[in-house]
Design a protein around this motif. Structure first.
Motif, PDB file in Angstrom:
ATOM      1  N   UNK A 190       3.963   1.261   9.020  1.00 33.75           N
ATOM      2  CA  UNK A 190       3.147   2.234   8.314  1.00 33.75           C
ATOM      3  C   UNK A 190       3.953   2.864   7.327  1.00 33.75           C
ATOM      4  N   UNK A 191       5.253   3.239   7.494  1.00 35.15           N
ATOM      5  CA  UNK A 191       5.889   3.915   6.387  1.00 35.15           C
ATOM      6  C   UNK A 191       6.003   3.095   5.127  1.00 35.15           C
ATOM      7  N   UNK A 192       6.430   1.751   5.446  1.00 38.86           N
ATOM      8  CA  UNK A 192       6.322   0.819   4.203  1.00 38.86           C
ATOM      9  C   UNK A 192       5.092   0.800   3.595  1.00 38.86           C
ATOM     10  N   UNK A 193       4.131   0.404   4.297  1.00 32.05           N
ATOM     11  CA  UNK A 193       2.727   0.390   4.108  1.00 32.05           C
ATOM     12  C   UNK A 193       2.203   1.518   3.112  1.00 32.05           C
ATOM     13  N   UNK A 194       2.300   2.748   3.404  1.00 35.57           N
ATOM     14  CA  UNK A 194       1.995   3.810   2.767  1.00 35.57           C
ATOM     15  C   UNK A 194       2.790   3.984   1.581  1.00 35.57           C
ATOM     16  N   UNK A 195       4.263   3.635   1.665  1.00 36.21           N
ATOM     17  CA  UNK A 195       5.133   3.978   0.355  1.00 36.21           C
ATOM     18  C   UNK A 195       4.419   3.070  -0.796  1.00 36.21           C
ATOM     19  N   UNK A 214       2.730  -5.299  -5.234  1.00 39.96           N
ATOM     20  CA  UNK A 214       2.364  -4.126  -4.123  1.00 39.96           C
ATOM     21  C   UNK A 214       1.131  -4.631  -3.215  1.00 39.96           C
ATOM     22  N   UNK A 215       0.209  -5.657  -3.588  1.00 37.41           N
ATOM     23  CA  UNK A 215      -0.750  -6.204  -2.789  1.00 37.41           C
ATOM     24  C   UNK A 215      -0.077  -7.129  -2.046  1.00 37.41           C
ATOM     25  N   UNK A 216       0.828  -7.934  -2.594  1.00 35.71           N
ATOM     26  CA  UNK A 216       1.602  -8.949  -1.629  1.00 35.71           C
ATOM     27  C   UNK A 216       2.581  -8.388  -0.662  1.00 35.71           C
ATOM     28  N   UNK A 217       2.974  -7.133  -0.589  1.00 39.97           N
ATOM     29  CA  UNK A 217       3.650  -6.236   0.307  1.00 39.97           C
ATOM     30  C   UNK A 217       2.563  -5.675   1.268  1.00 39.97           C
ATOM     31  N   UNK A 218       1.559  -5.167   0.870  1.00 35.06           N
ATOM     32  CA  UNK A 218       0.626  -4.773   1.803  1.00 35.06           C
ATOM     33  C   UNK A 218      -0.003  -6.020   2.714  1.00 35.06           C
ATOM     34  N   UNK A 219      -0.420  -7.163   2.128  1.00 30.04           N
ATOM     35  CA  UNK A 219      -0.779  -8.327   2.734  1.00 30.04           C
ATOM     36  C   UNK A 219       0.285  -8.880   3.886  1.00 30.04           C
ATOM     37  N   UNK A 220       1.491  -8.898   3.363  1.00 32.94           N
ATOM     38  CA  UNK A 220       2.550  -9.362   4.118  1.00 32.94           C
ATOM     39  C   UNK A 220       2.725  -8.384   5.515  1.00 32.94           C
ATOM     40  N   UNK A 221       2.619  -6.743   5.212  1.00 34.03           N
ATOM     41  CA  UNK A 221       2.695  -6.113   6.378  1.00 34.03           C
ATOM     42  C   UNK A 221       1.739  -6.372   7.285  1.00 34.03           C
ATOM     43  N   UNK A 244      10.270  -6.404   2.939  1.00 33.08           N
ATOM     44  CA  UNK A 244       9.089  -5.833   2.417  1.00 33.08           C
ATOM     45  C   UNK A 244       9.303  -4.111   2.183  1.00 33.08           C
ATOM     46  N   UNK A 245       9.891  -3.846   3.173  1.00 40.55           N
ATOM     47  CA  UNK A 245      10.316  -2.368   3.349  1.00 40.55           C
ATOM     48  C   UNK A 245      11.167  -1.941   2.492  1.00 40.55           C
ATOM     49  N   UNK A 282       1.596   9.759   8.456  1.00 41.92           N
ATOM     50  CA  UNK A 282       1.153   9.087   7.274  1.00 41.92           C
ATOM     51  C   UNK A 282      -0.288   8.461   7.688  1.00 41.92           C
ATOM     52  N   UNK A 283      -0.174   7.839   8.724  1.00 41.58           N
ATOM     53  CA  UNK A 283      -1.269   7.252   9.317  1.00 41.58           C
ATOM     54  C   UNK A 283      -2.514   8.274   9.628  1.00 41.58           C
TER      55      UNK A 283
END
Length: 384
Positions: A190-195, A214-221, A244-245, A282-283
């Motif tokens: 969640x932390x990495x996603x919201x970063x 950024x979209x690649x990171x979000x999709x990977x997570x 990713x983080x 964050x969630x």
């Protein structure tokens, strides 16, 4: 794209069974202070591996750096650095240990008698810092490859930043994270996603590389989040979480684009007053914030819906709402609840948190400075 400077001097050492390479990266004549949190680095054998790799050097230890590291604890470590003439710091742990060690590095050379000012915009007055490296045991914060940190002072979580706080190197061995409890892994996802969303869900400036990355990171997570909780020793999945983080907050996706950070500021108050984990806070905040700021974030929210969640039908409003709902569902799929009431917090606590924001001068948050205290209150209320 906006004007920007990019600087990141941290040497990343990625992969399994590489801790022996510490011997090459820590100066041979260094007097080293290893910093860590609880006993897990001893229990699971990471600390012995680190000390073995540093054999031949004088090595001291400072444990007990807590989650949301406290100023008072860190100043005890500063005293050790000064008394023992420490000339290299090695943080072994997650974001709190790394953040705390960065503060120690700066405070040990602070010239005044009020090192708390480092946390109040004074980090730039520090002219020299004790060099530091990190060994990452919890993927989440990206602290291993950036110049910032968060320290708890007088009950509040305060942010500091200084180029002197960049680690000289960071070891990212995914196998060192295998023993983490599911809850900590979920919070890290969640932390990495919201970063990432803090730097992505703002307004368009034609930063195509930043957006796609950024979209690649979000999709990977999204792809690996639950799997890496359920299969903690799947190396490739955990390796992807670790990288990713790191990439979510090392400056790459935030260069040349507007940044928000209101979710973090509001989340910090939930943690400060109620002890809710950072990732959980964050969630709680993000979905409510996005709903209240739909119009200001419309273009990027629609892009997020289409590119990250593959939502390509419906009206603009329907796309945005579906994307926010999908985000909530993702957090819940990680067993991270998204309502204040899930953590026993009711409407009576909102005044406390608004008071905390006001005391810190956080009265105009977001990429457009339009989150006033009244809007912050509405976000908390919507998260009940």
């Amino acid at each position: 794209m906006l004007n920007f400077d990019f600087y990141n001097p941290t040497h990343i050492v990625f992969g399994k069974e590489r801790l022996n390479e510490l011997d090459k990266l820590v100066p041979q004549n260094a007097k080293v202070l290893i910093t860590y949190g609880g006993g897990s680095v001893k229990k699971f054998g990471t600390l012995p591996k680190v000390t073995e790799a540093l054999k031949g050097r004088e090595v001291l230890e400072f444990g007990g750096i807590e989650p949301n590291p406290r100023f008072e604890t860190l100043m005890n470590a500063v005293d050790v650095v000064k008394k023992e003439n420490i000339d290299f710091l090695l943080a072994v742990g997650g974001g709190s240990v790394m953040d705390g060690t960065k503060f120690i590095a700066l405070a040990a050379n602070y010239k005044g008698n009020d090192p708390e000012k480092i946390l109040m915009g004074g980090a730039g007055t520090v002219e020299e810092a004790v060099p530091l490296g990190t060994v990452v045991t919890l993927p989440a914060t990206g602290s291993e490859m950036n110049m910032g940190g968060v320290v708890t002072y007088n009950g509040g979580k305060l942010v500091f930043m200084s180029p002197l706080a960049f680690p000289k190197f960071s070891f990212l061995d995914p196998t060192l994270t295998y023993s983490l409890p599911k809850k900590q892994v979920a919070n890290g996802v969640v932390d990495a996603f919201v970063h990432t969303t803090e730097q992505y869900l703002t307004f368009p400036v034609d930063g195509r590389f930043q957006d796609r990355t950024a979209e690649g990171i979000l999709q990977s997570l999204i792809e690996i989040g639950r799997k890496t909780m359920d299969e903690p020793e799947d190396y490739d999945t955990r390796a992807n979480l670790v990288w990713n983080a790191t990439m979510a907050l090392n400056g790459v996706i935030g260069s040349g684009v507007p940044q928000d950070w209101a979710t973090h500021m509001l989340g910090h108050e939930i943690t400060a007053f109620y002890g809710v984990d950072h990732g959980q806070s964050l969630a709680i905040v993000l979905p409510s914030l996005l709903r209240l700021r739909k119009e200001g974030k419309k273009a990027k929210l629609i892009q997020y819906a289409e590119r990250v969640w593959n939502i390509t039908t419906g009206t603009d409003d329907e796309k945005m709402e579906q994307a926010i709902t999908k985000t909530e569902e993702f957090f819940n799929s990680l067993d991270v609840k998204t309502k204040l009431s899930d953590y026993g917090i009711d409407a009576s606590g909102i005044d406390l948190m608004i008071g905390g924001l006001e005391a810190k001068g956080l009265k105009a948050l977001s990429e457009t400075r339009d989150i006033t205290l009244d809007v912050s209150r509405q976000i908390y209320e919507a998260a009940l």
